[in-house]
Design an enzyme around this catalytic site. Structure first.
Site, PDB file in Angstrom:
ATOM      1  N   TYR A   1      36.905 -29.537  58.289  1.00  0.00           N
ATOM      2  CA  TYR A   1      36.781 -29.777  59.689  1.00  0.00           C
ATOM      3  C   TYR A   1      37.009 -31.547  59.607  1.00  0.00           C
ATOM      4  O   TYR A   1      37.815 -32.086  60.533  1.00  0.00           O
ATOM      5  CB  TYR A   1      35.657 -30.001  60.133  1.00  0.00           C
ATOM      6  CG  TYR A   1      34.777 -28.358  60.258  1.00  0.00           C
ATOM      7  CD1 TYR A   1      35.459 -27.363  59.858  1.00  0.00           C
ATOM      8  CD2 TYR A   1      33.286 -28.680  61.076  1.00  0.00           C
ATOM      9  CE1 TYR A   1      34.786 -26.032  60.505  1.00  0.00           C
ATOM     10  CE2 TYR A   1      32.946 -27.329  61.223  1.00  0.00           C
ATOM     11  CZ  TYR A   1      33.369 -26.246  60.964  1.00  0.00           C
ATOM     12  OH  TYR A   1      32.611 -24.998  61.286  1.00  0.00           O
ATOM     13  N   GLY A   2      37.540 -32.392  58.891  1.00  0.00           N
ATOM     14  CA  GLY A   2      36.911 -33.329  58.502  1.00  0.00           C
ATOM     15  C   GLY A   2      38.956 -34.262  59.428  1.00  0.00           C
ATOM     16  O   GLY A   2      38.718 -35.209  59.706  1.00  0.00           O
TER      17      GLY A   2
ATOM     18  N   ASP B   1      27.672 -25.294  57.624  1.00  0.00           N
ATOM     19  CA  ASP B   1      29.104 -26.709  57.137  1.00  0.00           C
ATOM     20  C   ASP B   1      29.973 -25.921  57.211  1.00  0.00           C
ATOM     21  O   ASP B   1      30.216 -24.571  57.410  1.00  0.00           O
ATOM     22  CB  ASP B   1      28.559 -27.207  55.248  1.00  0.00           C
ATOM     23  CG  ASP B   1      29.302 -28.039  54.688  1.00  0.00           C
ATOM     24  OD1 ASP B   1      29.735 -28.360  55.946  1.00  0.00           O
ATOM     25  OD2 ASP B   1      30.228 -27.378  53.493  1.00  0.00           O
ATOM     26  N   SER B   2      31.308 -26.592  57.126  1.00  0.00           N
ATOM     27  CA  SER B   2      32.172 -25.971  57.434  1.00  0.00           C
ATOM     28  C   SER B   2      32.898 -25.322  55.614  1.00  0.00           C
ATOM     29  O   SER B   2      33.367 -24.387  55.598  1.00  0.00           O
ATOM     30  CB  SER B   2      33.635 -27.225  57.009  1.00  0.00           C
ATOM     31  OG  SER B   2      32.953 -28.171  55.840  1.00  0.00           O
TER      32      SER B   2
ATOM     33  N   HIS C   1      30.567 -33.027  50.969  1.00  0.00           N
ATOM     34  CA  HIS C   1      31.269 -31.885  49.790  1.00  0.00           C
ATOM     35  C   HIS C   1      31.073 -33.432  48.225  1.00  0.00           C
ATOM     36  O   HIS C   1      31.686 -33.058  46.816  1.00  0.00           O
ATOM     37  CB  HIS C   1      32.922 -32.110  49.775  1.00  0.00           C
ATOM     38  CG  HIS C   1      32.851 -30.806  50.674  1.00  0.00           C
ATOM     39  ND1 HIS C   1      32.206 -30.035  51.776  1.00  0.00           N
ATOM     40  CD2 HIS C   1      33.480 -29.517  50.129  1.00  0.00           C
ATOM     41  CE1 HIS C   1      32.775 -29.069  51.908  1.00  0.00           C
ATOM     42  NE2 HIS C   1      33.756 -28.233  51.099  1.00  0.00           N
TER      43      HIS C   1
ATOM     44  N   GLU D   1      36.006 -28.590  46.585  1.00  0.00           N
ATOM     45  CA  GLU D   1      36.348 -26.556  47.206  1.00  0.00           C
ATOM     46  C   GLU D   1      37.092 -26.140  45.890  1.00  0.00           C
ATOM     47  O   GLU D   1      36.471 -24.779  45.306  1.00  0.00           O
ATOM     48  CB  GLU D   1      37.176 -26.991  48.287  1.00  0.00           C
ATOM     49  CG  GLU D   1      36.120 -26.970  49.124  1.00  0.00           C
ATOM     50  CD  GLU D   1      35.174 -25.783  49.780  1.00  0.00           C
ATOM     51  OE1 GLU D   1      35.264 -24.986  49.802  1.00  0.00           O
ATOM     52  OE2 GLU D   1      34.448 -26.273  50.265  1.00  0.00           O
TER      53      GLU D   1
ATOM     54  N   CYS E   1      26.920 -31.014  57.585  1.00  0.00           N
ATOM     55  CA  CYS E   1      27.768 -31.362  57.215  1.00  0.00           C
ATOM     56  C   CYS E   1      28.344 -33.065  58.238  1.00  0.00           C
ATOM     57  O   CYS E   1      27.767 -32.702  59.326  1.00  0.00           O
ATOM     58  CB  CYS E   1      28.430 -30.290  57.849  1.00  0.00           C
ATOM     59  SG  CYS E   1      30.418 -30.252  58.370  1.00  0.00           S
ATOM     60  N   ASN E   2      28.283 -33.740  57.192  1.00  0.00           N
ATOM     61  CA  ASN E   2      28.274 -34.705  57.850  1.00  0.00           C
ATOM     62  C   ASN E   2      29.644 -34.907  59.535  1.00  0.00           C
ATOM     63  O   ASN E   2      29.611 -35.789  60.151  1.00  0.00           O
ATOM     64  CB  ASN E   2      28.925 -36.084  56.858  1.00  0.00           C
ATOM     65  CG  ASN E   2      27.425 -36.507  56.019  1.00  0.00           C
ATOM     66  OD1 ASN E   2      26.375 -37.206  56.841  1.00  0.00           O
ATOM     67  ND2 ASN E   2      27.708 -35.758  55.126  1.00  0.00           N
ATOM     68  N   THR E   3      30.522 -34.299  59.052  1.00  0.00           N
ATOM     69  CA  THR E   3      31.943 -34.477  60.504  1.00  0.00           C
ATOM     70  C   THR E   3      30.975 -33.587  61.711  1.00  0.00           C
ATOM     71  O   THR E   3      31.024 -34.366  62.506  1.00  0.00           O
ATOM     72  CB  THR E   3      32.938 -34.013  59.692  1.00  0.00           C
ATOM     73  OG1 THR E   3      33.012 -34.158  58.776  1.00  0.00           O
ATOM     74  CG2 THR E   3      33.785 -33.721  60.876  1.00  0.00           C
TER      75      THR E   3
ATOM     76  N   CYS F   1      29.861 -37.736  52.953  1.00  0.00           N
ATOM     77  CA  CYS F   1      30.152 -36.566  53.228  1.00  0.00           C
ATOM     78  C   CYS F   1      29.453 -35.355  52.048  1.00  0.00           C
ATOM     79  O   CYS F   1      29.816 -35.806  51.399  1.00  0.00           O
ATOM     80  CB  CYS F   1      31.779 -35.817  52.931  1.00  0.00           C
ATOM     81  SG  CYS F   1      32.995 -34.306  52.960  1.00  0.00           S
TER      82      CYS F   1
HETATM   83  N1  DGL Z   1      31.391 -30.690  54.159  1.00  0.00           N
HETATM   84  C1  DGL Z   1      32.022 -31.335  55.427  1.00  0.00           C
HETATM   85  C2  DGL Z   1      30.747 -33.497  56.121  1.00  0.00           C
HETATM   86  O1  DGL Z   1      30.438 -32.966  55.510  1.00  0.00           O
HETATM   87  C3  DGL Z   1      33.305 -31.751  55.672  1.00  0.00           C
HETATM   88  C4  DGL Z   1      34.111 -31.329  54.723  1.00  0.00           C
HETATM   89  C5  DGL Z   1      35.469 -30.776  55.945  1.00  0.00           C
HETATM   90  O2  DGL Z   1      36.086 -31.358  55.688  1.00  0.00           O
HETATM   91  O3  DGL Z   1      35.322 -29.781  56.096  1.00  0.00           O
HETATM   92  O4  DGL Z   1      31.075 -33.992  56.943  1.00  0.00           O
END
Ligand code: DGL
Length: 273
Positions: free
Chosen positions: A43-44, A11-12, A195, A161, A74-76, A193
């Protein structure tokens, strides 16, 4: 024959630990190797090209440690870079979180009856995931009659975070982000996401009672088990979890413990090219 190699998760940041936790519960015998690219988070908010470049490097590091399967927690990265990751993985099986999340959303939506049954499925996600419409495409490919509304909630990532998940700032952000979801009468809301499950209580409180929240972690864990099959699993005593991060701060250690619901294991600092 069983396979003793670890499962790699990426994940990010610390969000993917919600997926790691679900995998650890489902497959307690497996060794898990987790990489959080905390130096480059989020990452998003980045372009697809950048997310793909970062994802390739992260995956290549996990492969160099000999993982037997890769979970893109990580969804992104799942939405924007899954094909690049599969290419980089060179035959090691890869599982993203978007497809399991879309299947879970549809299973949940089928349980909604009455006038609310026709309401859209709401997907809360990062700006990049929303722009890709990855959930909309995945859901409609399984059930073309469904409508999906994507809502970007970028502030939820730094709030998670920071550990600010249930204070006034989080509640106000949830109220503002979720107003269109409430107005559309959505009864099924996907936490798109990794998070966001940390803010689940705050998100639920901003939605009408009875709204169903879908988190892809549990369904991903079930699909990891199926992916490994009996022969791909590790036999024997309880597995170990090893956490790699590209930036480690005291705050990160605290927050990682919060995501895992227990004291975080030692964090190993690694560098990505
Ligand atoms: N946890 C990441 C996701 O599932 C995204 C967090 C990020 O923006 O880095 O998309």
């Amino acid at each position: 024959m069983t396979d003793p190699r670890p499962i790699g998760l990426f994940d990010s940041g610390v969000g993917g630990l919600t997926v790691l936790d679900a995998v650890a519960r489902r497959l307690p015998g497996e060794d898990l190797l987790y990489l959080g690219d905390t130096a480059r988070l989020p990452y998003g908010t980045k372009s697809p090209e950048t997310v793909r470049r970062y994802a390739r490097r992260a995956v290549s590091l996990l492969l160099s440690r000999g993982v037997k399967a890769l979970v893109v927690a990580c969804n992104t990265a799942s939405a924007l870079a899954l094909d690049a990751i599969v290419d980089e993985a060179r035959g090691v099986p890869v599982l993203g979180v978007v497809e399991p999340g879309a299947r879970a959303a549809l299973r949940t939506a089928r349980g909604v009856t009455g006038p609310a049954a026709g309401a859209p499925i709401a997907v809360l996600a990062t700006e990049a995931t929303v722009a890709s419409d990855a959930y909309g495409r995945a859901i409609r490919s399984l059930d073309p009659s469904r409508t999906v509304m994507n809502v970007a909630c970028p502030l939820f990532v730094p709030l998670a975070e920071e550990g600010w998940t249930e204070n006034e700032v989080a509640r106000e952000a949830a109220r503002l982000y979720l107003a269109p979801v409430v107005a559309a009468g959505a009864r099924v809301v996907v936490l798109g996401c990794t998070h966001y499950p940390l803010l689940a209580r705050t998100i639920a409180a901003a939605l009408p009672e009875g709204t169903l929240l879908v988190d892809s972690a549990a369904s991903t864990a079930i699909e990891v088990e199926a992916l490994l099959g009996t022969e791909g699993r590790r036999a024997g005593e309880a597995g170990e979890t090893h956490l790699l991060v590209t930036d480690a701060s005291e705050r990160l250690r605290r927050v990682a413990g919060r995501f895992l619901g227990r004291e975080a294991a030692a964090l190993e600092l690694v560098d990505l090219p």
